[in-house]
Design a protein around this motif. Structure first.
Motif, PDB file in Angstrom:
ATOM      1  N   HIS A 168       0.068 150.999  88.082  1.00 33.31           N
ATOM      2  CA  HIS A 168      -0.854 150.429  87.097  1.00 33.31           C
ATOM      3  C   HIS A 168      -0.166 150.034  85.790  1.00 33.31           C
ATOM      4  O   HIS A 168      -0.763 149.336  84.975  1.00 33.31           O
ATOM      5  CB  HIS A 168      -2.001 151.406  86.821  1.00 33.31           C
ATOM      6  N   CYS A 214      -7.611 146.229 102.899  1.00 35.92           N
ATOM      7  CA  CYS A 214      -6.556 147.172 102.540  1.00 35.92           C
ATOM      8  C   CYS A 214      -5.383 146.871 103.465  1.00 35.92           C
ATOM      9  O   CYS A 214      -5.520 146.941 104.679  1.00 35.92           O
ATOM     10  CB  CYS A 214      -7.051 148.602 102.746  1.00 35.92           C
ATOM     11  N   ASP A 234       1.053 152.029  98.589  1.00 36.57           N
ATOM     12  CA  ASP A 234       0.009 153.072  98.682  1.00 36.57           C
ATOM     13  C   ASP A 234       0.180 153.912  99.954  1.00 36.57           C
ATOM     14  O   ASP A 234      -0.051 155.120  99.945  1.00 36.57           O
ATOM     15  CB  ASP A 234      -1.398 152.453  98.643  1.00 36.57           C
ATOM     16  N   SER A 281      -2.330 149.761  92.984  1.00 32.31           N
ATOM     17  CA  SER A 281      -2.427 151.069  93.630  1.00 32.31           C
ATOM     18  C   SER A 281      -2.433 152.187  92.592  1.00 32.31           C
ATOM     19  O   SER A 281      -1.732 152.117  91.589  1.00 32.31           O
ATOM     20  CB  SER A 281      -1.244 151.253  94.592  1.00 32.31           C
ATOM     21  N   TYR A 282      -3.178 153.225  92.876  1.00 33.86           N
ATOM     22  CA  TYR A 282      -3.161 154.435  92.031  1.00 33.86           C
ATOM     23  C   TYR A 282      -1.784 155.073  92.053  1.00 33.86           C
ATOM     24  O   TYR A 282      -1.422 155.832  91.158  1.00 33.86           O
ATOM     25  CB  TYR A 282      -4.121 155.485  92.604  1.00 33.86           C
ATOM     26  N   MET A 341      -5.590 144.288  94.184  1.00 32.09           N
ATOM     27  CA  MET A 341      -5.887 145.526  93.468  1.00 32.09           C
ATOM     28  C   MET A 341      -4.631 146.375  93.387  1.00 32.09           C
ATOM     29  O   MET A 341      -3.949 146.580  94.397  1.00 32.09           O
ATOM     30  CB  MET A 341      -6.993 146.324  94.174  1.00 32.09           C
ATOM     31  N   ASP A 354      -7.575 149.861  89.889  1.00 31.72           N
ATOM     32  CA  ASP A 354      -8.496 150.669  90.670  1.00 31.72           C
ATOM     33  C   ASP A 354      -9.409 151.414  89.685  1.00 31.72           C
ATOM     34  O   ASP A 354      -9.230 151.341  88.467  1.00 31.72           O
ATOM     35  CB  ASP A 354      -7.703 151.626  91.592  1.00 31.72           C
ATOM     36  N   LYS A 360      -5.189 145.021  98.931  1.00 34.38           N
ATOM     37  CA  LYS A 360      -4.995 146.280  98.202  1.00 34.38           C
ATOM     38  C   LYS A 360      -4.245 147.267  99.069  1.00 34.38           C
ATOM     39  O   LYS A 360      -4.204 147.089 100.305  1.00 34.38           O
ATOM     40  CB  LYS A 360      -6.360 146.841  97.762  1.00 34.38           C
ATOM     41  N   HIS A 361      -3.604 148.314  98.433  1.00 39.16           N
ATOM     42  CA  HIS A 361      -3.453 148.510  96.991  1.00 39.16           C
ATOM     43  C   HIS A 361      -1.979 148.279  96.688  1.00 39.16           C
ATOM     44  O   HIS A 361      -1.120 148.968  97.275  1.00 39.16           O
ATOM     45  CB  HIS A 361      -3.850 149.916  96.602  1.00 39.16           C
TER      46      HIS A 361
END
Ligand code: IDE
Length: 606
Positions: free
Chosen positions: A263, A147, A212, A253-254, A251, A286, A207-208
């Motif tokens: 996304h 991360c 994030d 991030s939300y 990855m 994610d 990530k992310h």
């Protein structure tokens, strides 16, 4: 003759093209799916050909499953995958984010914030190497680490997963990628995924992406409100370093950037990450990350076709579904057949996924290597973790005046008191993402607690009295040379760690005051982030050490306390005075913290 894609001596891109050309639309779509281990059935793997499997945090073959159990589980799934029409092997991914933390008995390293405090980039690489061996020992090909969040507000429940608030410190720690994957040769093509050895290395995942750690007020999965220049300068900085090291996956991030979900951000996932930064591995979502694209208008994932189209067209290559695989398959095939998603986008995604599979060696070596089983939790790795703990400690106060330093502690004291909620709790010292997703208290795995480390360090003539919550009688009449009070946060992960009240839990300040009023006291704080320490508490204590979330090997703490090693750690994050100051970061105007980034005392004058 065997098809070209099975020829290990053929160029990777030729193998990719050959295999892609043989695949049906459904087989291509299935490669873009990552499913959870509990739904990784023979039907999903052999008939439908899912491309990847993961375990959620805490999802294991059984309680205290052995490395051999894990390897048997992954190998079993691989056998089903190889029985599919084209025999494309799966990649199995897990969150090995501070060691192989889902596995009982694995070495648990300090969480990233503590590694940031060491400023030791070679240490980060060595931790990557050790982690890769323990992950490989269990047959697993891929870890969702590192991360590389740049945490700008400690109210965020994931700031312990961030190496620092300073992007330059985070970028320097990306050497862990070369530890995990191996070091690419100088002539390695830029942005191309790399894996040195299928036996000793694992695929990494930066990530992310992106921002994030910059969400407003540190709200998890929140919104980063900033200019593109700030997004690039603060949050994107570590990614070119990961890409230059051949990081195989990224990855998404939300979180959102100025209200746009990462996304479904074509600009950031495709134009920036794949275009400008030249990333040629694959981007994974994610967990149910695309389902959130329907929020908040409708319930999560209610219009799944919309979610899939928005995300895949933005540049998402693999979807961490993780449960409704067949719905995903149906919908994505429908979207391609109706022209909503162009076939060229599917081909690009599957090309990237196959590229990573070919460079990973999983076609030639699909199964685990039993000879590695003993590396899980081995002595050598525990010594490395112990070294990391020692280097991660930050000495914030040593003596009520400079001329009378309190540390190093005397090993031959007659009687000492060890107290506090975090003195004897392996679970607490490991923090989140350990055995269970959000961590836990108690003897959750093998390791050495702080109390055990103190007991092992003291001479035989010393009496070590331990009381988690010492009584007034003990404090008044104990006749102690000194006290070690260990307090801090309980383990948390993601949104369960979001907090606006950042005092020391369990009335830690009150306990410290009670003890320190009568006994010369060292306080050790076990936390994922700086906590509020009132000035009147700070004045009462003799010494203060920030130990972050040290993991299983707390002998590393006594290595410093008793002077075998000096403190070298310095703050990677601002130690603020009060939550009213938040967010407060080095470089701010009127920066007035209790202790600034970079602060850290030594015991022995260098
Ligand atoms: O564990 C997979 C990913 C992880 O790599 C991401 O860093 C993190 O954002 C993430 N969150 C979840 C969802 N959390 C969850 C927790 C308990 C049970 C099931 C899912 C999964 N993941």
């Amino acid at each position: 003759a065997a098809p070209l894609y099975r020829d290990a001596s053929a160029p990777v891109e030729a193998r990719v093209r050959d295999l892609l050309g043989r695949m049906t639309l459904r087989e291509k779509a299935a490669q873009m799916a990552q499913i959870e281990r509990t739904v990784a059935s023979p039907r999903a793997l052999t008939e439908l050909g899912a491309g990847s499997v993961l375990n959620a945090g805490g999802s294991a073959p059984r309680d205290r499953a052995s490395p051999a159990d894990w390897a048997a589980m992954v190998d079993g799934m691989q056998r089903h995958a190889l029985a599919s029409r084209l025999g494309v092997p799966i990649l199995y991914g897990t969150d090995a984010v501070h060691g192989h933390n889902n596995v009982y008995g694995a070495t648990v390293f300090p969480h990233n914030v503590g590694i940031g405090a060491t400023r030791d980039t070679e240490l980060a690489r060595r931790i990557g190497e050790a982690t890769a061996l323990e992950v490989r020992a269990t047959g697993i090909h891929w870890t969702f680490a590192p991360c590389v969040a740049v945490c700008r507000d400690p109210r965020w429940g994931r700031c312990y997963e961030s190496y620092s608030e300073d992007p330059e410190i985070v970028r320097s720690m990306t050497t862990i990628v070369s530890g995990l994957q191996g070091q690419p040769p100088a002539d390695h093509p830029h942005g191309y995924p790399f894996l040195a050895s299928v036996r000793e290395n694992v695929l990494a995942c930066a990530k992310h992406f992106v921002g994030d750690g910059g969400t407003d007020k540190g709200v998890n999965e929140g919104n980063a409100i900033c200019s593109y220049e700030d997004l690039e300068a603060i949050h994107m900085t570590p990614y070119p370093d990961c890409i230059a090291q051949g990081v195989a996956t990224v990855m998404a991030s939300y979180s959102k950037w100025n209200g746009e979900p990462l996304h479904s951000s074509r600009y950031l996932l495709t134009d920036v990450l794949k275009g400008k930064l030249g990333f040629k591995g694959f981007v994974i979502s994610d967990w149910e990350g695309i389902d959130r694209l329907c929020e908040p208008q409708q319930p999560r994932g209610s219009d799944y076709r919309y979610c899939i189209a928005q995300s895949v067209n933005a540049g998402m290559d693999m979807i961490m579904i993780p449960h409704r695989f067949e719905k995903f398959l149906e919908d994505i095939v429908f979207l391609v057949e109706t022209g909503e998603i162009p076939m060229s986008r599917i081909d690009d995604a599957v090309e990237r996924i196959l590229r990573v599979k070919f460079i990973s060696g999983v076609f030639e070596h699909p199964f685990s290597d039993q000879s590695l089983l003993d590396t899980v939790g081995c002595k050598e790795h525990r010594l490395l973790a112990r070294e990391a703990v020692c280097k991660s400690l930050v000495l914030l106060k040593n003596g009520k005046d400079q001329k009378a330093p309190f540390l190093p502690l005397a090993k031959n004291a007659k009687r000492i008191l060890v107290a506090g909620t975090h003195a004897d709790d392996i679970g607490y010292q490991c923090g989140g993402w350990t055995i269970a997703w959000h961590g836990d208290s108690g003897k959750i795995t093998l390791g050495t607690s702080i109390l055990e480390a103190v007991q092992e360090s003291m001479g035989v003539q010393t009496e070590v009295v331990y009381e988690k919550c010492p009584t007034e009688a003990t404090i008044e009449n104990g006749d102690f040379s000194y006290a070690v009070v260990v307090v801090g946060e309980v383990p948390y992960a993601e949104w369960t760690g979001d907090r606006t009240d950042l005092g020391i839990p369990f009335n830690g300040s009150e306990l410290i005051t009670r003890v320190a009023s009568k006994i010369p006291t060292l306080v050790i704080v076990i936390s994922g982030r700086p906590l509020v320490i009132e000035s009147q508490v700070l004045e009462k204590i003799e010494a203060l050490v920030a130990a972050w979330l040290p993991g299983s090997e707390c002998t590393g703490i006594t290595d410093c306390l008793f002077g075998d090693h000096d403190f070298i750690g310095t703050l990677p994050v601002t130690w603020y005075r009060s939550v009213d100051q938040l967010p407060i970061n080095a470089g701010d105007a009127n920066y007035d913290p209790l202790f600034p980034v970079g602060y850290g005392l030594k015991m022995f004058q260098s």
